[in-house]
Design a protein around this motif. Structure first.
Motif, mmCIF file in Angstrom:
data_model
loop_
_atom_site.group_PDB
_atom_site.id
_atom_site.type_symbol
_atom_site.label_atom_id
_atom_site.label_comp_id
_atom_site.label_asym_id
_atom_site.label_seq_id
_atom_site.Cartn_x
_atom_site.Cartn_y
_atom_site.Cartn_z
ATOM 1 N N UNK A 57 -9.339 13.138 3.427
ATOM 2 C CA UNK A 57 -9.819 14.382 2.838
ATOM 3 C C UNK A 57 -11.267 14.276 2.402
ATOM 4 N N UNK A 58 -12.035 15.303 2.679
ATOM 5 C CA UNK A 58 -13.428 15.313 2.248
ATOM 6 C C UNK A 58 -13.501 15.431 0.740
ATOM 7 N N UNK A 59 -14.445 14.704 0.155
ATOM 8 C CA UNK A 59 -14.676 14.843 -1.277
ATOM 9 C C UNK A 59 -13.810 13.955 -2.125
ATOM 10 N N UNK A 60 -12.859 13.224 -1.518
ATOM 11 C CA UNK A 60 -12.020 12.305 -2.274
ATOM 12 C C UNK A 60 -12.217 10.915 -1.675
ATOM 13 N N UNK A 61 -11.388 9.953 -2.120
ATOM 14 C CA UNK A 61 -11.493 8.604 -1.574
ATOM 15 C C UNK A 61 -11.298 8.636 -0.076
ATOM 16 N N UNK A 62 -12.117 7.927 0.668
ATOM 17 C CA UNK A 62 -12.083 7.941 2.124
ATOM 18 C C UNK A 62 -11.392 6.681 2.642
ATOM 19 N N UNK B 90 -11.268 -1.085 -1.810
ATOM 20 C CA UNK B 90 -10.289 -2.120 -1.485
ATOM 21 C C UNK B 90 -9.336 -1.581 -0.423
ATOM 22 N N UNK B 91 -9.273 -2.261 0.731
ATOM 23 C CA UNK B 91 -8.474 -1.766 1.851
ATOM 24 C C UNK B 91 -6.981 -1.896 1.544
ATOM 25 N N UNK B 92 -6.258 -0.798 1.721
ATOM 26 C CA UNK B 92 -4.808 -0.840 1.561
ATOM 27 C C UNK B 92 -4.186 -1.470 2.791
ATOM 28 N N UNK B 93 -3.095 -2.165 2.594
ATOM 29 C CA UNK B 93 -2.406 -2.825 3.692
ATOM 30 C C UNK B 93 -0.923 -2.512 3.618
ATOM 31 N N UNK C 109 -0.047 -1.386 -0.293
ATOM 32 C CA UNK C 109 -0.664 -1.805 -1.550
ATOM 33 C C UNK C 109 -2.106 -2.209 -1.300
ATOM 34 N N UNK C 110 -2.887 -2.269 -2.356
ATOM 35 C CA UNK C 110 -4.258 -2.738 -2.307
ATOM 36 C C UNK C 110 -4.489 -3.748 -3.407
ATOM 37 N N UNK C 111 -5.751 -4.009 -3.681
ATOM 38 C CA UNK C 111 -6.095 -4.944 -4.739
ATOM 39 C C UNK C 111 -6.071 -4.242 -6.092
ATOM 40 N N UNK C 112 -5.875 -5.027 -7.137
ATOM 41 C CA UNK C 112 -5.965 -4.477 -8.485
ATOM 42 C C UNK C 112 -7.347 -3.871 -8.687
ATOM 43 N N UNK D 249 -6.541 4.343 -6.728
ATOM 44 C CA UNK D 249 -5.136 4.643 -6.418
ATOM 45 C C UNK D 249 -4.980 5.821 -5.467
ATOM 46 N N UNK D 250 -5.920 6.756 -5.471
ATOM 47 C CA UNK D 250 -5.835 7.888 -4.559
ATOM 48 C C UNK D 250 -5.938 7.426 -3.107
ATOM 49 N N UNK D 251 -6.773 6.423 -2.860
ATOM 50 C CA UNK D 251 -6.918 5.899 -1.507
ATOM 51 C C UNK D 251 -5.643 5.180 -1.065
ATOM 52 N N UNK D 252 -5.031 4.444 -1.975
ATOM 53 C CA UNK D 252 -3.780 3.743 -1.651
ATOM 54 C C UNK D 252 -2.699 4.763 -1.309
#
Length: 358
Positions: free
Chosen positions: A20-25, A34-37, A217-220, A224-227
């Protein structure tokens, strides 16, 4: 026992969405976020598969045991007050009012229940204590049954956002919920959206291993929006039935964290406009009337569609379920009665009242 509120349709799997534009990419390099996996669990330490619904240990027995403290404070005192097999004495209604309030039934329900019995005895001079107890049970059953209907879990995948304050047992309850849905053959994806606590990510990861669920999950400290966004895309790509999204525990008075929750909800809708299909607020039954205040504030930030009550076995004030049903426009969906992985089930008013008055 059938989960009547799950009516899965034979729909095609939605395609993964663009960020989404304007939010976490979620597509940006790891240096930007932090890349989610997606982690697929192995078999080491995995729990035995959940028993099919018809073979589960009696839920009513566990519920009856879990309500023992409330029964001692509430039901046993009412039985003693009413007496046995004799004409109902309206002079006990003031004492009944005190018992109901002490059990956190709430002033609205207390007034209605006392007035109901007052009218019944005025209309029927032969009204007995046994009839009064039956009328009380029927009235409680009716109040607790309001607004209960099928959950909105037809879509594939269905997204469930789970929120609550610190200390209510949110992450463990998510695991219990996943276990319950697994019993009905659902493929579950967990999303570790609580990135404020490394321990929360680790805890949900351990549960994913034990349950055999995939987890995103991602890193601490990650957004959280991206995860959450990546979790939706992973669920679509993998054909999961249900996504359970953890979020950071937050006090309803923490405006910055409540604003973060609003952002998560917006990102979900950009990734999947129909989602979240359900938003569950987990409440600690031992907090009594304070649970109502929590629910009201959370509902202002994200529309709450269902309540999950935990630790009902640890309180003598289980009457708070009646107050919640009175003051909030959302149904109670699940009830937790212990620490075991199978100590959570969907809420049914008939069983609750039966267990309460045993």
């Amino acid at each position: 026992m059938a989960l009547l509120w799950w009516r899965k349709k034979d729909e095609g799997k939605p395609a993964a969405e663009k960020a989404p534009a304007g939010e976490a990419q979620p597509g940006t390099p790891a240096s930007s976020r932090a890349q989610a996996q997606v982690h697929t669990p192995g078999t080491a330490g995995r729990l035995a598969p959940p028993a099919p619904p018809g073979e589960r240990t009696s839920w009513l027995a566990r519920l009856t045991s879990g309500l023992s403290r409330t029964r001692g404070r509430f039901t046993d005192q009412i039985r003693s007050l009413f007496g046995e097999a004799r004409a109902f004495d309206p002079s006990v209604l003031d004492d009944l009012e005190a018992i109901l309030l002490q059990a956190d039934v709430g002033p609205r329900a207390t007034t209605d229940l006392v007035e109901l019995l007052r009218q019944r005895v005025a209309a029927d001079p032969t009204f007995t204590s046994e009839a009064a107890m039956a009328a009380l049970k029927d009235a409680l059953r009716e109040r607790l049954s309001r607004r209960i209907g099928p959950m909105n879990l037809d879509a594939v995948p269905s997204i469930v956002l789970i929120v609550g304050v610190n200390g209510v047992g949110k992450t463990t309850t998510i695991a219990k919920m996943a276990r319950l849905f697994q019993a009905y053959g659902k493929r579950i994806l967990l999303v570790a959206g609580d990135t404020f606590r490394a321990g929360a990510i680790e805890q949900l990861t351990v549960w994913s291993q034990r349950l055999g669920c995939e987890i995103v999950k991602g890193e601490a400290g990650a957004d959280p929006s991206a995860i959450v966004f990546d979790g939706i895309n992973a669920a679509k790509a993998r054909g999961c039935d249900l996504v359970l999204m953890d979020t950071a525990g937050r006090l309803h008075t923490q405006s910055n964290l409540m604003d973060e929750l609003g952002k998560i909800n917006r990102v979900i809708k950009k990734a999947y406009p129909e989602a979240p299909h359900e938003t569950f607020l987990i409440l600690d039954a031992t907090t009594g009337q304070n649970a109502i205040n929590q629910a009201k504030v959370f509902d202002e930030m994200v529309p709450i569609t269902g309540l999950v009550l935990t630790k009902i076995d640890g309180t003598a004030k289980g009457g708070v379920l009646v107050a919640l049903a009175d003051y909030l426009e959302v149904p109670i969906r699940f009830l937790g009665v212990g620490e075991g992985i199978d100590d959570l089930d969907n809420f049914r008013a008939d069983e609750f009242v039966e267990a309460l008055f045993r």
